[in-house]
Design an enzyme around this catalytic site. Sequence first.
Site, PDB file in Angstrom:
ATOM      1  N   LYS A 134      13.443   3.536  -2.425  1.00  0.00           N
ATOM      2  CA  LYS A 134      12.819   4.725  -1.845  1.00  0.00           C
ATOM      3  C   LYS A 134      11.929   4.302  -0.684  1.00  0.00           C
ATOM      4  O   LYS A 134      10.836   3.788  -0.872  1.00  0.00           O
ATOM      5  CB  LYS A 134      11.980   5.480  -2.876  1.00  0.00           C
ATOM      6  N   GLU A 150       2.180  -4.881  -4.711  1.00  0.00           N
ATOM      7  CA  GLU A 150       1.499  -5.435  -3.545  1.00  0.00           C
ATOM      8  C   GLU A 150       0.682  -4.300  -2.967  1.00  0.00           C
ATOM      9  O   GLU A 150       1.210  -3.386  -2.338  1.00  0.00           O
ATOM     10  CB  GLU A 150       2.522  -5.983  -2.540  1.00  0.00           C
ATOM     11  N   CYS A 185      -1.915  -4.715   5.333  1.00  0.00           N
ATOM     12  CA  CYS A 185      -2.762  -5.016   4.189  1.00  0.00           C
ATOM     13  C   CYS A 185      -3.412  -6.388   4.308  1.00  0.00           C
ATOM     14  O   CYS A 185      -4.400  -6.670   3.620  1.00  0.00           O
ATOM     15  CB  CYS A 185      -1.967  -4.919   2.886  1.00  0.00           C
ATOM     16  N   GLU A 215     -10.307  -0.176   3.380  1.00  0.00           N
ATOM     17  CA  GLU A 215      -9.430  -0.712   4.421  1.00  0.00           C
ATOM     18  C   GLU A 215      -9.558   0.127   5.691  1.00  0.00           C
ATOM     19  O   GLU A 215      -9.460   1.354   5.653  1.00  0.00           O
ATOM     20  CB  GLU A 215      -7.976  -0.680   3.964  1.00  0.00           C
TER      21      GLU A 215
END
Length: 498
Positions: A196, A272, A306, A402
């Site tokens: 997906k 992750e 990331c 972040e």
Amino acid sequence: MPTIEKTTTSEPGAEAERRVLASVPAGVFVAGEWRAPASGRTFEVTDPATELPLTAAVADGGPGDAAAALEAAVAAQDGWAATAARERAEILRRAFDALVARTDDLALLITLEMGKPLPESRAEVAYAAEFLRWFSEQAAHVGGGYRAAPGGGQRLITHRQPVGPSLLITPWNFPLAMGTRKVGAAVAAGCTMVLKPAELTPLASFVLADVLAEAGLPPGVLNVVSTTDPAAVVAPLLADPRLRKLSFTGSTDVGALLLRQAADNVLRTSMELGGNAPLIVFDDADLDAAIEGTLLAKMRNMGQSCVAANRVFVHESVAGEYAERLTAGMTALRVGRGTEPGTDVGPLIDARQRNKVGALVDDAVAHGAVLHGGGPRGDVGFFYAPAVLTEVPGTARLTREEIFGPVAAVSTFREEQEVVAAANDTRYGLVGYVFTRDLARALRVGEQLETGMVGINQGLVSNPAGPFGGVKHSGLGREGGDEGIEEYLEVKYLAVAG
């Protein structure tokens, strides 16, 4: 095979864009065939540089499509697991060659749907292809063991076999590489898959499916379902006992939700997740290397990574020169559409991401940080000019969240243990960066950082031959390296009398 309808444009390079978009298959990919979605719905993919649709014909899959995809994966699993490892390796190698041969077209496609400059997109194609080559080399080297029991009277045999049908969920920021990192390992291990892709950038995944099919991947081994309603597609798959593995790359909050859903069927999981990477510049660092490394660790993918440097800690004795040079480097970067020659910084992925970056910068300034450059750019496109924040206090939100954008947040430190404690003061633990000429310090600090990866005097850690992954709220398991294929294998132990 249905193909994507494309928009027209009069700008230079428009013909190449039309040709590349026209070559992308559409529909959901199930059992080796492109099909219209059961829902009959489609959705648009938008160019973040122009805010115009690239296509309005991407299949908007639903639960029925997900069920068909899993059914195909289950039906193909036994035959694929029994396929010789060398054959699986050869398929991956042919797919590697095909991606490399199509570098220019794939790079343009990535730039169109994601926004990054063409040189970065070409680098992503090379990175993505390398996962296929790496795992082609791993496929035929899955090991086992044979030994006599210490007490005698028995032989202990271990071997590894595929986990089984796997659900792979990829993010929008590296639309091709995040697919090959997961798919390559699963193919090498002998697992079938439902992929997906992110709804913002599904096109590269469609091409990947086509490339693998042309390379000889049997029908049903890889199935692809795009959707604007991920929950409706993913939840029933996780609830199906035939699914045995979940691999997800994305935010920590979504990852935690998926872990809770995966728990009912005790699925093998690889996660992750988010990062809050510290980058530490000591007083003895080579400032040329530190500036170059910071720009790479911060600005790759416009900061939408990331592993991007999120918190920059600079020793107070060199902070002034470092901040001056970093600001000059950041503000000199050229902002523009990724297809334009000379562009260093493309748009952010959408308005939501641009607004989030702006809100984090405003919050930092309100808490006392000093802003150098930056800000939204232009009336069209989701552009945000690179910025440096100095004197960033620990109360600013971006020290905990972040940034995922082209903003470097710089603060100072005096003592080694002080900066190590500050670097570790986060729920995340994906990567850290250390710049120093002192090898003993580099090793000491690298070992103390609570992260899964550390870059020493460099701003790039990603390598298909290295185990990518984090600790704490940054995830579970590793992708790439010798460890990557292990995520798709179960160890079986046979106790043999005699």
